[in-house]
Structures are given as C-alpha cells and as structure tokens.
Enzyme design. Structure first.
Site, PDB file in Angstrom:
ATOM      1  N   ARG A 116       5.168 -12.716   9.853  1.00 57.49           N
ATOM      2  CA  ARG A 116       5.865 -11.336   9.465  1.00 57.49           C
ATOM      3  C   ARG A 116       7.204 -11.443  10.167  1.00 57.49           C
ATOM      4  NH1 ARG A 116       3.853  -6.117   9.969  1.00 57.49           N
ATOM      5  NH2 ARG A 116       1.873  -6.891   9.102  1.00 57.49           N
TER       6      ARG A 116
ATOM      7  N   GLU B 135       0.822  -1.002  -0.098  1.00 51.42           N
ATOM      8  CA  GLU B 135      -0.058  -0.064  -0.100  1.00 51.42           C
ATOM      9  C   GLU B 135       0.906   1.242  -0.158  1.00 51.42           C
ATOM     10  OE1 GLU B 135      -2.814   0.200   3.249  1.00 51.42           O
ATOM     11  OE2 GLU B 135      -3.402   2.201   2.500  1.00 51.42           O
TER      12      GLU B 135
ATOM     13  N   LYS C 110       4.170   0.893  10.163  1.00 53.52           N
ATOM     14  CA  LYS C 110       4.481   2.178   9.100  1.00 53.52           C
ATOM     15  C   LYS C 110       3.912   3.318   9.899  1.00 53.52           C
ATOM     16  CE  LYS C 110       3.445   0.171   4.679  1.00 53.52           C
ATOM     17  NZ  LYS C 110       2.346   0.190   3.665  1.00 53.52           N
TER      18      LYS C 110
HETATM   19  P1  ATP Z   1       0.645  -1.165   7.548  1.00 51.18           P
HETATM   20  O1  ATP Z   1       1.562  -0.816   8.761  1.00 51.18           O
HETATM   21  O2  ATP Z   1       0.048  -0.399   6.914  1.00 51.18           O
HETATM   22  O3  ATP Z   1      -0.276  -2.399   7.792  1.00 51.18           O
HETATM   23  P2  ATP Z   1       2.180  -3.145   6.146  1.00 51.18           P
HETATM   24  O4  ATP Z   1       3.473  -3.016   6.601  1.00 51.18           O
HETATM   25  O5  ATP Z   1       1.083  -4.311   6.032  1.00 51.18           O
HETATM   26  O6  ATP Z   1       1.430  -1.941   6.447  1.00 51.18           O
HETATM   27  P3  ATP Z   1       1.573  -3.359   3.225  1.00 51.18           P
HETATM   28  O7  ATP Z   1       2.045  -2.331   2.173  1.00 51.18           O
HETATM   29  O8  ATP Z   1       0.255  -3.733   3.307  1.00 51.18           O
HETATM   30  O9  ATP Z   1       1.947  -2.735   4.506  1.00 51.18           O
HETATM   31  O10 ATP Z   1       2.623  -4.560   2.899  1.00 51.18           O
HETATM   32  C1  ATP Z   1       2.779  -5.117   1.827  1.00 51.18           C
HETATM   33  C2  ATP Z   1       3.131  -6.469   1.771  1.00 51.18           C
HETATM   34  O11 ATP Z   1       4.081  -6.697   2.856  1.00 51.18           O
HETATM   35  C3  ATP Z   1       2.015  -7.289   2.538  1.00 51.18           C
HETATM   36  O12 ATP Z   1       1.929  -8.746   1.826  1.00 51.18           O
HETATM   37  C4  ATP Z   1       2.333  -7.596   3.895  1.00 51.18           C
HETATM   38  O13 ATP Z   1       1.929  -8.439   4.437  1.00 51.18           O
HETATM   39  C5  ATP Z   1       3.934  -7.765   3.845  1.00 51.18           C
HETATM   40  N1  ATP Z   1       4.601  -7.333   5.057  1.00 51.18           N
HETATM   41  C6  ATP Z   1       4.352  -6.233   5.727  1.00 51.18           C
HETATM   42  N2  ATP Z   1       5.080  -6.190   6.881  1.00 51.18           N
HETATM   43  C7  ATP Z   1       5.734  -7.271   6.782  1.00 51.18           C
HETATM   44  C8  ATP Z   1       6.821  -7.862   7.924  1.00 51.18           C
HETATM   45  N3  ATP Z   1       7.187  -7.292   8.871  1.00 51.18           N
HETATM   46  N4  ATP Z   1       7.125  -9.058   7.557  1.00 51.18           N
HETATM   47  C9  ATP Z   1       6.879  -9.742   6.236  1.00 51.18           C
HETATM   48  N5  ATP Z   1       5.866  -9.058   5.419  1.00 51.18           N
HETATM   49  C10 ATP Z   1       5.500  -7.897   5.639  1.00 51.18           C
HETATM   50 MG    MG Z   2      -1.058  -3.920   5.202  1.00 50.23          MG
END
Ligand code: ATP
Ligand code: MG
Length: 579
Positions: A270, A45, A280
């Site tokens: 994650r 996103e 974020k």
């Molecule tokens: P938010 O803090 O807005 O929830 P997010 O970190 O989930 O953000 P996205 O842009 O939705 O951000 O993430 C893109 C992809 O990265 C998604 O598939 C998410 O599952 C993955 N992702 C985000 N954070 C992690 C993490 N710490 N480890 C592994 N994958 C991650």
């Molecule tokens: Mg997300």
C-alpha cells in the site's frame, strides 16, 4: 520519467512501466491461463471517502485493464451496513471517474450478489464444509488461539448437515438475536494461518442496508463476499494490498470448496506518504472532530481534498506511475506528489497576477484617467496559450513585501529612489512613501518611464527587479488560502505515550489572506475548458500554483494554493526572490 497521458484515451499506446504484477499477467497470457483475458476491479468499501492510497490502487487496476485491452469493474464491497452510506457511494463514483478510470457499464455492488452468496453458503453446509456456531464473538476469539498456540474446536463444530441447514435458515429469517450465532467455515483449527481457523462467513446483524434495505438480517463477511464476487464477475487478477496476503489461502479455499471459476489474488504494498494519515477511521475522526473543514478540505489526502487543492488527475496518475508497484512496504516523500503537481501545472497553468498583501502605488506622472491595456502572455511554456490584455493605470497595487524603506544589500525590489520593472508594464521609480500615524507605509508615490513599455529603455538602462501588480480600479477582491502540511511530523503517529495523532496537528496548516487583489481576467466562474474537471488553475506569478475555490462569488474570488513555485522564478528573474 514516464507519464501517463493516455488514461483519458483508452486506445492510446500504453506508457505505464512494467511491474511484478504485469510480469505475472504476461506469464498468465503466455500460458493461456485465463484464455488471454485480463479483467481487474477496484473494490472500495463505501465507509468513507477515497484517498491518495486508493488512487494508487485505481491507477494500477485500471491501468492494467487499459494496457492489456482488458476490462475494469468498479465494485462496492458493501457488506457492512452499519458503517456504509449512500453519500460515500456517490462520492467514490465521482472520484474514480475524476481520476480517469472507466468502468463502462460495469458498476457493481457485492450486495447485488447477496442471494447467490447465501445460496453458496447453503451449498457449503450441504457439503459439510460450514456449520452454525453458537459461540459469542469473544468466545470465538478465545477459541481461535494465537500464532504460537493452536485453536480449539467449537463445541458446535460437528452439528449435522440437517441441523446446520435448519439453524442457518432460521438465522436468515430473523429468529435469533444479533451476534448470537454465526456461520463458520469448517477448515482447520490447528492451521498456522489464523484466517483458516474456521473463519466466520455470516453474522446476524439487524441494520438497514443502503441498497437492500431490511431484506437481510444476516450479512456475509469480507472473506466470503470478496472472492465470490470476483468469481461472479469473471475477474482474472484480483489485486489487493499486502495485509490480505494471509487471507489468500482462504480466498482460494472458498472458491475451491464451491468449485466455481477461480481468479488469482495478487498483493502489492500500500501507499504510505510522509505527513499523511490514510486510515479511513482517522480521516473520519478529523472531519467529525472538526480539525478540518470537511472531507474535501484542501489539507486532506482525500481525492476530493486534493481536487479542491488544485491537483489535476494527470498529476496524480503521474505520481502513481512514478512510485511504481512493489511487494515491500515503504513510505513515499510527500515532495514527490508536489513535484508531479508542479510539473503538470508548469506546462498548463496560465500565468496571472494576484497581489496577496496589497500596497497602493500612485504613479504621479501617469495621465489622469488613462487606462492602457497591455499585452500579457498567458504561458511562456506554451506558445499556444496566447495572451490577454491587462489594464495598467495610474493607481496600482503591489505586494507590501516588495517595498523596503531600508533595503538590505542585494535588494532589487522597491525602496526609496529605487527603480523596478512592472511585469508586462513599465519601469517605475519610487519617490516617496506615505505613512499612517503608526508609521506603517500605506502608499508609494512613484513615477514611470513612458519609454520603458517594451522592457528596455532607449538609454539601455537595466533594472534587476520585476514585480507583479494589478490595477487598483480594475482589481477583483479575493481571499487566498495558503496551506502547509496538516501534520508537523513526517510520521503523524509518532506521538508521546498517552497522546493521539492530533498532538501532531500543525497549527499553521491554514493561513487565510482576506484582502487580496486579483487581475480582472480571473473573475470568470464558468468552467475552465482547459481542464477535464473545469476547475480554473493558475500560476500566480512569484506566489505558486493556485486554483479557484467553489466558495468564490463574482465579486469575491477565493483561491487555494496548490503548491509553491520552488524558486524557479527566483532563478529566472534574479533578485525578485522573496526575503
Ligand atoms: P479501511 O481503512 O476501511 O481498511 P481501505 O483503505 O482498505 O479501508 P477499501 O475501501 O477496502 O479501503 O479499499 C479499496 C481498495 O483500495 C482495496 O483494494 C485496498 O487494498 C486499496 N487500498 C486502500 N488503501 C490503500 C493504500 N494506502 N495504497 C494502495 N491501495 C490501497
Ligand atoms: Mg479495506
């Protein structure tokens, strides 16, 4: 440990270890479920910069596509215009590319599918599977119930198809105020899964979208956009983090209700790292409240921060492969990320000399005005790295820390009457220390042994200390930035009641050394062809791994310390160890 040297060369043999996701894909390939196709995506996103957690997801999704000869898409999940910006889109594209993932010509945006998603919403209404609801957001929450209590049905749940079609169309045309109505899926208010209790699919929101402008005043929710975008793109395995596990039934419901192509959602744990925040929202907070210098501050866990810190994409991919992929949440030790950086940089980084806290050394018996260009090997780990010439002269700088007027036992560096070797240069012996009025040593008077150029003397005399140095007249001024963890606790969120994570900010996370002296070969600001990103990376002898910062100018270089050396030098060159 397996390393991932192949990511930049897609056709090379895969080296990534197996994990439960690859096992599932093997099974799908065995049964022919997707006709042998493997197609993944990374769906950020654009509401912030990417961080090291995203690198794990990118490495996994791209690595799978590469290893199976499949495809990988980069798709922006841009369904929330109030939080999303073009700046983030551009930064994310740069970071994914830098990490070595290749989406070829498949850069997509969920907003590209807004027409199709809207059409499908209408189809759902026609099928009696969605309705326009007039409850407010608060009321919807209240009606939803809890984990232990079933929800209550909305009083608008049984509107006729015709009324729903009419109201949804009028929502789209902008006849109703923001937040006054939603489109909801008609599923099951008694479901044990809260996500299945008539989730909202569309909301009214007057916000200018960075791609579609003011075309829309209704926007699809994540759950309506994501699975359908996967379907449109022919994704086979839609890999996401564990918090979406409870959304999978809804993912499946939407695709089944539409009767369209149906990818498989798979969840993994994650990445969490000690001393590191990855939300974020909090990273934005750190930037906006000025606790760091920006998104690419070298203390940030963002990809651009790690890049500016000197991490290589190779080291980050290696890290992602070593931590593996699991189904249970855990926290990885930050030291592992540092170890990956050291291992990569040890192989590749040129060994150079920079004096962080200079102390002038005058060699009294050096012929006046003479400059000797000595050979300095660039990397003992890599014979192909060659050598350079370094100027040696009668006025040098060494580290202030390398002289002690009253040396402790076991001190092998300089002191009154002590002899040391200057790396790539000569043996020198300290004759006298000159002090300022306050008693600080400001200059050392030394003599050198002209017969010691090769590191041995005709009489076989040995010295145990070897120091780094630069020639005073040839040195380039430099600023060196040393970093510690941004937070002083392994879990930055571990704070007393009433305080927030900022209570754990480490006040010593940045140390700026302004008066450093670098050997002249470092004054090259053109891209370094040795690294894919052109960033110059070095081992400063005895000080760690460093990279050239973009703040550098030709007469004032700026360096960031990526990571310390971890005492390897001390083992090799016994006695020169700090302290
Ligand atoms: P938010 O803090 O807005 O929830 P997010 O970190 O989930 O953000 P996205 O842009 O939705 O951000 O993430 C893109 C992809 O990265 C998604 O598939 C998410 O599952 C993955 N992702 C985000 N954070 C992690 C993490 N710490 N480890 C592994 N994958 C991650
Ligand atoms: Mg997300």
């Amino acid at each position: 440990m397996p390393t991932d040297e192949t990511a930049a060369t897609p056709n090379a043999a895969p080296t990534t270890p197996k994990d439960f996701i690859r096992d599932l894909i093997d099974e799908d390939n065995r049964t022919g479920r997707f006709g042998g196709r493997v197609h993944t995506r990374f769906p950020p996103e654009p509401n912030g910069y990417l961080h090291i957690g995203h690198a794990k997801s990118i490495n996994l999704n791209y690595g799978i596509a590469r290893d199976y000869g499949g495809k990988f898409n980069l798709r922006f999940d841009d369904t929330n215009p109030t939080k999303e910006e073009q700046e983030y889109v551009d930064a994310i594209i740069e970071d994914v590319r830098w990490l070595g993932a290749d989406w070829e010509d498949r850069l997509f945006f969920a907003s590209d599918y807004f027409d199709q998603l809207h059409e499908w919403a209408v189809q759902l209404i026609r099928a009696g599977k969605a309705y326009v609801c007039d409850l407010s957001a608060d009321e919807i929450r209240e009606y939803r119930g809890t984990l232990t209590e079933p929800g209550r049905e909305s009083p608008y749940r049984n509107r006729s198809v015709e009324e729903n079609l009419d109201l949804f169309e009028r929502m789209r045309r902008g006849e109703f105020p923001d937040g006054s109505r939603t489109l909801r899926a008609k599923i099951d208010m008694a479901s044990g899964n809260l996500n299945m209790r008539d989730p909202v699919l569309y909301r009214i929101l007057r916000a200018t979208h960075h791609r579609t402008g003011d075309k829309w005043c209704i926007y699809p929710m994540y759950d309506w956009a994501h699975g359908q975008s996967d379907s449109i793109e022919g994704i086979t395995h839609s890999i996401c983090t564990l918090e979406f596990e409870a959304h999978r039934p809804l993912y499946d419901w939407c695709l089944d209700a539409l009767g369209v192509y149906h990818p498989q959602q798979i969840e993994f744990a994650r990445l969490n790292l000690t001393y590191t925040l990855m939300s974020k929202r909090k990273l934005i907070d750190l930037v906006k409240r000025g606790y760091v210098r920006g998104w690419d501050d070298p203390r940030m866990p963002t990809i651009c921060g790690l890049r500016r810190r000197g991490y290589t994409p190779e080291a980050i991919r290696d890290f992602c492969n070593r931590i593996g992929v699991a189904k249970a949440n855990s926290t990885v030790d930050y030291g592992l990320l540092e170890a990956c950086a050291r291992e990569d940089l040890n192989k590749r980084a040129r060994r150079v000399m920079v004096v962080l806290k200079p102390l002038k050394v005058v060699i009294e018996n050096w012929p006046a005005g003479k400059v000797e260009w000595v050979d300095a090997e660039n990397n003992p780990e890599d014979p192909g790295a060659g050598a350079r010439k370094m100027p040696f002269s009668g006025e040098l700088y060494i580290e202030q820390d390398d002289y002690r007027e009253d040396p402790p036992k076991g001190w092998f560096r300089l002191g009154p009457g002590r002899e040391v070797r200057l790396k790539h240069g000569y043996y020198i012996t300290c004759r006298e220390a000159i002090k300022d009025a306050a008693g600080n040593v400001i200059e050392l008077r030394c003599v050198y042994d002209p017969e010691s150029a090769s590191g041995v003397t005709p009489d076989g005399r040995k010295v145990q200390g070897t120091l780094h140095w630069v020639s005073a007249a040839h040195a380039v001024d430099a600023e060196v930035r040393l970093y510690e963890q941004l937070f002083s606790k392994p879990d930055p969120e571990d704070v007393p009641p009433g305080q927030d994570y900022t209570a754990n900010l480490n006040p010593n996370s940045l140390t700026v050394l302004a008066g450093c002296k670098a050997e002249p070969s470092l004054a090259d600001l053109s891209p370094d062809p040795q690294y894919t990103d052109g960033i110059h990376r070095f081992q400063f002898m005895r000080q760690g791994y460093f990279c050239l910062d973009p703040d550098s100018t030709p007469d004032r270089l700026v360096f960031n310390r990526t990571v310390t050396l971890k005492d390897t030098w001390a083992k090799v060159e016994k006695g020169t160890k700090k302290g």
